[in-house]
Motif scaffolding. Structure first.
Motif, PDB file in Angstrom:
ATOM      1  N   GLU A 107       0.800  -1.085  -0.048  1.00 47.67           N
ATOM      2  CA  GLU A 107      -0.047   0.092  -0.141  1.00 47.67           C
ATOM      3  C   GLU A 107       0.977   1.227  -0.109  1.00 47.67           C
ATOM      4  O   GLU A 107       2.195   1.082   0.310  1.00 47.67           O
ATOM      5  CB  GLU A 107      -0.755  -0.056   1.333  1.00 47.67           C
ATOM      6  CG  GLU A 107      -1.492  -1.035   1.321  1.00 47.67           C
ATOM      7  CD  GLU A 107      -3.134  -1.137   0.792  1.00 47.67           C
ATOM      8  OE1 GLU A 107      -2.944  -0.413  -0.202  1.00 47.67           O
ATOM      9  OE2 GLU A 107      -3.939  -1.976   1.012  1.00 47.67           O
ATOM     10  N   TYR A 108       0.314   2.671  -0.168  1.00 47.23           N
ATOM     11  CA  TYR A 108       1.103   3.560  -0.388  1.00 47.23           C
ATOM     12  C   TYR A 108       1.643   4.037   1.221  1.00 47.23           C
ATOM     13  O   TYR A 108       2.671   4.652   1.266  1.00 47.23           O
ATOM     14  CB  TYR A 108       0.226   4.623  -0.645  1.00 47.23           C
ATOM     15  CG  TYR A 108      -0.641   5.262   0.538  1.00 47.23           C
ATOM     16  CD1 TYR A 108      -0.251   6.459   1.150  1.00 47.23           C
ATOM     17  CD2 TYR A 108      -1.893   4.843   0.954  1.00 47.23           C
ATOM     18  CE1 TYR A 108      -1.042   6.877   2.340  1.00 47.23           C
ATOM     19  CE2 TYR A 108      -2.638   5.061   1.896  1.00 47.23           C
ATOM     20  CZ  TYR A 108      -2.445   6.233   2.618  1.00 47.23           C
ATOM     21  OH  TYR A 108      -3.075   6.629   3.678  1.00 47.23           O
ATOM     22  N   ARG A 157       2.274  -0.840   4.193  1.00 48.43           N
ATOM     23  CA  ARG A 157       1.575  -2.183   4.649  1.00 48.43           C
ATOM     24  C   ARG A 157       1.336  -2.985   3.348  1.00 48.43           C
ATOM     25  O   ARG A 157       1.454  -2.676   2.117  1.00 48.43           O
ATOM     26  CB  ARG A 157       0.041  -1.973   5.111  1.00 48.43           C
ATOM     27  CG  ARG A 157      -0.082  -1.257   6.444  1.00 48.43           C
ATOM     28  CD  ARG A 157      -1.497  -1.089   6.799  1.00 48.43           C
ATOM     29  NE  ARG A 157      -2.070  -0.150   5.914  1.00 48.43           N
ATOM     30  CZ  ARG A 157      -3.159  -0.067   5.739  1.00 48.43           C
ATOM     31  NH1 ARG A 157      -4.135  -0.967   6.212  1.00 48.43           N
ATOM     32  NH2 ARG A 157      -3.860   0.880   4.742  1.00 48.43           N
ATOM     33  N   PHE A 173       3.861  -0.564  -5.944  1.00 47.78           N
ATOM     34  CA  PHE A 173       4.225   0.726  -5.022  1.00 47.78           C
ATOM     35  C   PHE A 173       5.871   0.114  -4.547  1.00 47.78           C
ATOM     36  O   PHE A 173       6.255   0.288  -3.467  1.00 47.78           O
ATOM     37  CB  PHE A 173       3.637   0.462  -3.648  1.00 47.78           C
ATOM     38  CG  PHE A 173       2.610   1.715  -3.917  1.00 47.78           C
ATOM     39  CD1 PHE A 173       2.934   2.972  -4.093  1.00 47.78           C
ATOM     40  CD2 PHE A 173       1.152   1.506  -3.776  1.00 47.78           C
ATOM     41  CE1 PHE A 173       1.913   4.055  -4.107  1.00 47.78           C
ATOM     42  CE2 PHE A 173       0.197   2.551  -3.864  1.00 47.78           C
ATOM     43  CZ  PHE A 173       0.728   3.975  -4.132  1.00 47.78           C
TER      44      PHE A 173
END
Lengths: 357, 513
Positions: free
Chosen positions: B118-119, B122, B153
């Motif tokens: 995730e950004y 995580r 990411f």
């Protein structure tokens, strides 16, 4: 009701990205999904809102989150389909059509992605006439229509229904919290609208408006005319500044992309500086330190040569861009409208004065 | 400080010897199908013209070889693609939006696995290491030689790509692996596209770089060999062979930088007339004006920074028919010296027309004496009009500007053009690309996480580190300029963490590093 060609969706992507005022996410990825769906034989129908029966039920769809995240976690039609299906299950009713929450950016194409899988038509219109970052920044909110229920779907097996919310601010807070939890990107089906509500409180015909804007840019490029001027001509806009990106400060916070960009003047603007502040979309512009333009006037940053919109997540050092203002939908300029989408709604203690007055 | 610059174009291979700011010798030879023997020949000619070229500080080669390989769909390897990020991004798999012919040529097995980030750092879901291992074993069975890996990411957290690389190294150690976080930044599809292109060029790059090194050794010149990159800087050949995509568009960059150097003009338009194509671009402050936004290479979207060029299918080798009149875009390319009329061939080219019109003296002009004068003049006028229109399209300012003309086909540009204050011819104009390669710059880069510092201070500190690295690599400090600044807050790390990337370039300092 009429079929929409893929060429029209290509034009829509260009026009909607301009109306996105830096946010809404690039429509490119949604367009790629549509190309794949059309290649597989899909054709989506476009519906004039005036053809909606008063008691028809319309799904208002949007992809919610930070545009930067959308560059990595790419939009998928199955997620938006799931959000709409979830709403139908919750209501125990079927939708007649789907409509865009915001015509600016990738959400212009989300209803087409949903419609392709659901077999429903898309209504020509939205409820912003541009892009805005928050749930209460819509014509439906300005008209005090109910803000719930809302369904939210994640790519994993997570789904959220916000059954009730006391206010638009609460709906924004609750849905934003869920959105951040699943990675700051989620597909949502907003509070359903009746045909009557859409006709009375929607911002109508913006889908075809964005298509025409895109066609004007394409025509200018083909004829080697200035595409930025074509945008200004067709939308009765105003050229505010031409320059080069000097600095971009960005941060992803609370599910938004916030920051500022500084432009150094070129050509006629040499020696001047323009600063832009954004929360997903461009909200305020300062020329040499003086406020020049604020939301809800549309602040569009365009590639000086191609006329393509430049998003807050794609602004880069050294880019040559032109800042253009376009007029907002009249409902946004009313005192009630400005409470929802004026500069103070974005935390700037400024009175709104349109550059078009 | 002495440098040899070599430009390997589609038609000619040029070499120059530069001593400080002076062009000591320049030679031009035809490019050969194997590329290497053309370089060997150019170096031999250069040494014959200037024996001091044997003792130089550096040799820089600029080549359009890898761009041409993609554009012309040749010499490419079929690769496997690994995308890590499911269940996210599932509807747009690797190679989406590639031209069909290119995808069909290079697309091997495409594997999409669970994982990615995730950004905020995580994991999206845990990385499917078992799936990666199973895929790696299939690659080994199928004899896959090159794999591209892109994870969601990965510029923020490259661990999934690194785990994938470790598994690939265990299961198929002979397979080359290109990881997306080494090549690009945020923007999954564009970063993945560059990774895929790099993977399918690796074989060709390795062979080409080795052949360059062999050609240099065989010539007797002992000096480090650099390849020029698309931003006008150089990379050691041994390193560059792992990143062929970085050399995309280095040819036009070199010719424009060469034009600026030879003309001493910092702001001008440049037209580079080669054997097959003509590129028109603009110089601002001595550097090529860059294209904004997305740049396509062979129809594939990338986020590369490239000179903003208009390319035309017009050059000295362009095929010409006089009646009815048609010019290009097909060209005899490097076969100009065997197939064109003035060289005894039977194909009418733009060079033949130029010789017939008296614009240059090349080959045997009696072989074109039979061409009807009025038709030749009409062809020359048409060529002039094509150049004039292209120059007008590239201009972004009102008012007349100077136009610097370079390239082997420079004779095709008329002496007067609308919207141009003067058409500037320069000495050694036919070898401007090689001059541009010889004056290529050195860069310094930093990509580092800073903690507990205000943004301005973090960027200032990163800029100082980048500048020091450029100077260590051989740049003159007073010529340094920042070409890239990017910062990304890392919300998931404690203490106000900021990832800062700064890139600084400068001229090579006299006397070397």
């Amino acid at each position: 009701m009429r079929p929409v060609s893929l060429a029209e969706i290509e034009s829509l992507a260009i026009g909607a990205w301009i109306l996105g005022t830096g946010g809404g996410g690039s429509p490119y990825l949604a367009l790629l999904n549509m190309r794949r769906l059309y290649r597989a034989g899909t054709v989506v129908q476009l519906m004039d809102p005036m053809d909606l029966a008063d008691d028809a039920l319309v799904a208002i769809v949007s992809n919610m989150g930070a545009p930067l995240v959308g560059q990595e976690r790419l939009t998928d039609p199955r997620t938006i389909e799931r959000a709409v299906r979830m709403m139908e299950e919750y209501l125990g009713r079927r939708f007649t059509a789907v409509m865009s929450l915001e015509i600016g950016g990738g959400n212009s194409i989300q209803p087409f992605m949903a419609a392709a899988l659901l077999g429903l038509p898309v209504v020509d219109g939205d409820c912003m006439g541009r892009a805005f970052p928050e749930a209460q920044m819509t014509s439906f909110a300005i008209h005090d229509l109910p803000m719930y229920p809302l369904t939210l779907a994640d790519v994993r097996d997570n789904a959220v229904i916000v059954a009730r919310a006391e206010s638009w601010k609460w709906m924004e807070r609750l849905s934003r919290t869920a959105c951040v939890a699943v990675g700051s990107i989620a597909a949502t089906c907003k509070a359903p609208r009746t045909g009557k509500e859409v006709k009375e409180c929607g911002i109508l015909s913006t889908t075809t408006k964005a298509m025409r804007l895109g066609q004007a840019v394409q025509a200018a490029r083909r004829a080697h005319r200035d595409p930025v001027q074509a945008v200004i001509d067709i939308e009765r806009g105003l050229r505010l500044f031409t320059g080069k990106v000097q600095d971009v400060a960005r941060r992803a916070t609370e599910g938004f992309l916030r920051g500022t960009a500084t432009l150094e003047g070129l050509d006629a603007d040499r020696g001047h500086a323009f600063r832009l502040a954004f929360q997903n979309e461009f909200a305020v512009g300062w020329l040499d330190g003086q406020v020049r333009v604020t939301t809800p006037d549309l602040i569009c940053v365009l590639d000086t040569v191609s006329g393509d919109a430049v998003g807050t997540e794609t602004l880069r050092y050294g880019q040559r861009v032109t800042v253009v203002a376009l007029p907002a939908a009249p409902i946004l300029l009313t005192p009630k409208g400005l409470e929802h989408v004026g500069p103070r709604a974005f935390g700037y203690d400024l009175d709104f004065t349109s550059v078009f007055r | 400080m002495k440098r040899v610059g070599i430009d390997v174009g589609g038609t000619n291979t040029d070499a120059v010897l530069l001593d400080g700011e002076r062009v000591v010798a320049a030679v031009k030879t035809p490019t050969t199908a194997d590329v290497t023997s053309g370089i060997t020949r150019a170096l031999a000619d250069l040494l014959a013209a200037a024996p001091t070229a044997a003792r130089v500080d550096a040799v820089m080669i600029g080549t359009t070889h890898f761009t041409n390989a993609v554009v012309q769909r040749r010499g490419l390897t079929r690769i496997a693609a690994v995308r890590i990020g499911l269940p996210a991004s599932a509807s747009l798999p690797p190679f989406v939006d590639w031209p069909d012919d290119l995808a069909e040529l290079v697309r091997g097995e495409v594997v999409m696995l669970e994982g990615g980030h995730e950004y905020d750092g995580r994991p999206i879901v845990p990385f499917d290491a078992a799936g990666m291992r199973a895929a790696a074993r299939r690659f080994r069975e199928a004899g896959v030689t090159s794999v591209a890996v892109a994870s969601v990411f990965s510029p923020l957290d490259p661990s999934c790509e690194e785990q994938a690389a470790a598994i690939l190294a265990e299961e198929c150690p002979d397979t080359a692996v290109t990881l997306s976080h080494r090549l690009g930044r945020i923007g999954l599809l564009e970063r993945e596209n560059v990774t895929l292109l790099n993977a399918c060029l690796l074989d060709l790059a390795r062979k080409t770089a080795r052949a360059f090194i062999d050609a240099l050794r065989a010539s007797g010149i002992v000096a480090p060999l650099y390849l020029t990159q698309n931003d006008g800087t150089v990379m050691l050949a041994e390193v560059a062979e792992q990143y062929p995509v970085y050399s995309f568009a280095s040819g036009p960059t070199n010719s424009m930088r060469g034009a600026a150097f030879l003309s001493r003009l910092a702001d001008a338009l440049v037209v580079d007339v080669g054997g097959t194509t003509t590129d028109v671009g603009a110089l601002r402050h001595g550097f090529p004006r860059e294209a904004n936004n997305v740049v396509e290479v062979g129809g594939v979207r990338t986020l590369f920074r490239m000179p903003d060029l208009l390319s035309l299918g017009l050059g000295g080798g362009s095929l010409v028919t006089l009646d009815p009149l048609s010019i290009g875009p097909l060209s005899v390319g490097y076969r100009l010296t065997t197939e064109s009329r003035v060289f005894g061939g039977t194909t009418l080219t733009a060079t033949d027309v130029g010789v017939a019109a008296g614009l240059l003296d090349l080959g045997d002009r009696h072989r074109v004496a039979d061409l009807p004068g009025p038709l030749v003049r009409r062809a020359v006028q048409r060529i002039g009009a094509i150049v004039e229109e292209a120059v007008d399209r590239v201009k972004t300012e009102a008012g007349d500007v100077p136009l610097v003309v370079v390239g082997g086909g420079a004779f095709l540009v008329p002496e007067r053009l609308a919207g141009v204050s003067s058409v500037v011819g320069v000495e050694h104009q036919a070898v401007a690309n090689a001059v541009g390669a010889a004056i290529a710059q050195v860069s310094g880069e930093v990509d580092q996480i800073f903690q507990a510092l205000p943004r301005e201070e973090a960027i200032a500190r990163a800029s100082r580190i980048a500048a020091d690295r450029a100077v260590t690599a051989g740049a003159a400090r007073d010529t340094l300029r920042t070409v890239e600044v990017e910062d990304l807050p890392l919300a998931y790390l404690p203490g106000n963490s900021l990832r800062v990337r700064v890139r600084v370039v400068g001229e090579i300092a006299a006397g070397g590093p």
